[in-house]
Design a protein around this motif. Structure first.
Motif, PDB file in Angstrom:
ATOM      1  N   HIS A 181       3.203  20.668  15.838  1.00 30.20           N
ATOM      2  CA  HIS A 181       2.051  20.979  15.527  1.00 30.20           C
ATOM      3  C   HIS A 181       2.129  21.382  13.922  1.00 30.20           C
ATOM      4  O   HIS A 181       1.550  20.699  13.023  1.00 30.20           O
ATOM      5  CB  HIS A 181       1.414  22.182  16.086  1.00 30.20           C
ATOM      6  N   HIS A 223      -0.071  16.481  22.772  1.00 31.61           N
ATOM      7  CA  HIS A 223      -1.101  16.999  22.301  1.00 31.61           C
ATOM      8  C   HIS A 223      -0.997  16.755  20.578  1.00 31.61           C
ATOM      9  O   HIS A 223      -1.048  15.498  20.097  1.00 31.61           O
ATOM     10  CB  HIS A 223      -0.958  18.505  22.390  1.00 31.61           C
ATOM     11  N   SER A 224      -0.617  17.814  19.695  1.00 35.15           N
ATOM     12  CA  SER A 224      -0.744  17.903  18.355  1.00 35.15           C
ATOM     13  C   SER A 224       0.397  16.845  17.700  1.00 35.15           C
ATOM     14  O   SER A 224       0.200  16.615  16.790  1.00 35.15           O
ATOM     15  CB  SER A 224      -0.727  19.081  17.776  1.00 35.15           C
ATOM     16  N   TRP A 268     -11.366  17.718  16.029  1.00 38.44           N
ATOM     17  CA  TRP A 268     -10.816  18.511  16.876  1.00 38.44           C
ATOM     18  C   TRP A 268     -11.882  19.981  16.745  1.00 38.44           C
ATOM     19  O   TRP A 268     -12.722  20.308  15.686  1.00 38.44           O
ATOM     20  CB  TRP A 268      -9.463  18.780  16.381  1.00 38.44           C
ATOM     21  N   GLU A 272     -11.311  24.211  18.123  1.00 35.60           N
ATOM     22  CA  GLU A 272     -10.409  24.981  18.988  1.00 35.60           C
ATOM     23  C   GLU A 272     -11.738  26.298  19.224  1.00 35.60           C
ATOM     24  O   GLU A 272     -11.682  27.336  18.758  1.00 35.60           O
ATOM     25  CB  GLU A 272      -9.525  25.786  18.067  1.00 35.60           C
ATOM     26  N   GLU A 284      -8.147  22.904  23.487  1.00 34.76           N
ATOM     27  CA  GLU A 284      -8.722  22.464  22.376  1.00 34.76           C
ATOM     28  C   GLU A 284      -9.444  21.216  22.401  1.00 34.76           C
ATOM     29  O   GLU A 284      -8.891  20.461  23.142  1.00 34.76           O
ATOM     30  CB  GLU A 284      -7.541  22.397  21.364  1.00 34.76           C
ATOM     31  N   HIS A 309      -2.647  22.743  24.003  1.00 38.28           N
ATOM     32  CA  HIS A 309      -2.914  23.574  22.766  1.00 38.28           C
ATOM     33  C   HIS A 309      -1.828  24.887  23.287  1.00 38.28           C
ATOM     34  O   HIS A 309      -1.830  25.373  24.217  1.00 38.28           O
ATOM     35  CB  HIS A 309      -4.022  23.907  22.563  1.00 38.28           C
TER      36      HIS A 309
END
Length: 261
Positions: free
Chosen positions: A72, A100-101, A120, A122, A152, A198
């Motif tokens: 990330h 994910h990221s 995106w 959060e 997220e 996340h």
């Protein structure tokens, strides 16, 4: 023989955020590896950004059937040499699962050849993942849908190449949707991108998420073994042609001389 799996983690947020550390005291990479090791068909170990060669030496990768990648904050700190090393192993047949990221990781963008960008937010929204390809091996044992109470939001458009298969689609509380489980093949290697994960939410403790990851490792594994010749480009001599031919016309390369790259 169990599927030899390496779970690669950036291992930064766990050490800089008390919140993340409270959820994953041993690191997200260890939580994922422990979940994978609950299945006797998988033998998972871990590697992190901070290790020499990020824990992904030539020898380590040579003994890896499937690599799981979570990153990330520090995509740019990953060595380009390691990225190329991983890409070659995927071309040869090593499976790759990007989480994910990790969509912005160097290795994922390298193999996709596209920006891999998305929307995106959060905000701890509810996410419902729909299993739209229920007979796919990655979806084995899952219900029609399942819910993560806090995640997220990732939203379309997701600028990746058209996948081979779409296994999951997510709906978020704010109304966005996202293709959350996608597969590709690059060279001889199978690739799976899985969206949830996340770091400020306990996603990798969820039984459904762990089931997906176990299924994905087994799917990504290539039991046929490595295809080491996939990057070779041999100059085949006339006398080794499968049918008799007579050489004719001008040429740039002498017999046995390597081509330009």
């Amino acid at each position: 023989m169990p599927v030899r799996t390496v779970v690669w983690g950036e291992n930064i947020h766990e050490n800089t955020s008390a919140l993340v550390r409270s959820i994953y005291p041993d690191g997200m990479h260890m939580t994922i590896a422990n979940a994978l090791n609950s299945d006797a068909a998988i033998k998972a170990t871990t590697a992190t950004l901070q290790e020499p060669e990020h824990g992904l030496s030539e020898a380590r990768l040579a003994g890896t059937d499937v690599l799981v990648w979570w990153g990330h904050k520090a995509h740019g700190e990953v060595s380009d040499a390691v990225v190329e090393r991983v890409a070659r192993r995927v071309w040869e047949g090593m499976g790759l699962i990007v989480l994910h990221s990790g969509h912005f990781s160097k290795i994922f963008k390298r193999l996709m050849g596209t920006p891999c960008a998305l929307k995106w937010r959060e905000a701890g929204e509810r996410e419902r993942l729909w299993t739209i390809n229920p007979r796919h091996p990655i979806a084995s044992g899952l219900d029609e849908s399942f819910v993560l109470e806090n995640e997220e939001m990732y939203g379309e458009q997701f600028s990746v190449p058209e996948p081979l298969e779409t296994v999951f689609i997510s709906w978020f509380q704010g109304g966005e949707v996202f293709r959350s489980g996608l597969t590709w093949r690059r060279g001889a290697g199978n690739i799976f991108y899985f969206r949830p994960g996340h770091e400020t939410y306990p996603t990798y403790h969820d039984a459904n998420i762990q089931k997906v990851l176990i299924n994905a490792v087994k799917w990504a594994h290539n039991p046929q073994g490595d295809l080491k010749s996939i990057t070779d480009a041999p100059n085949v001599p006339v006398e080794k042609a499968h049918e008799p031919i007579t050489e004719r016309g001008p040429k740039l390369h002498q017999p046995g001389k390597a081509g330009y790259r």
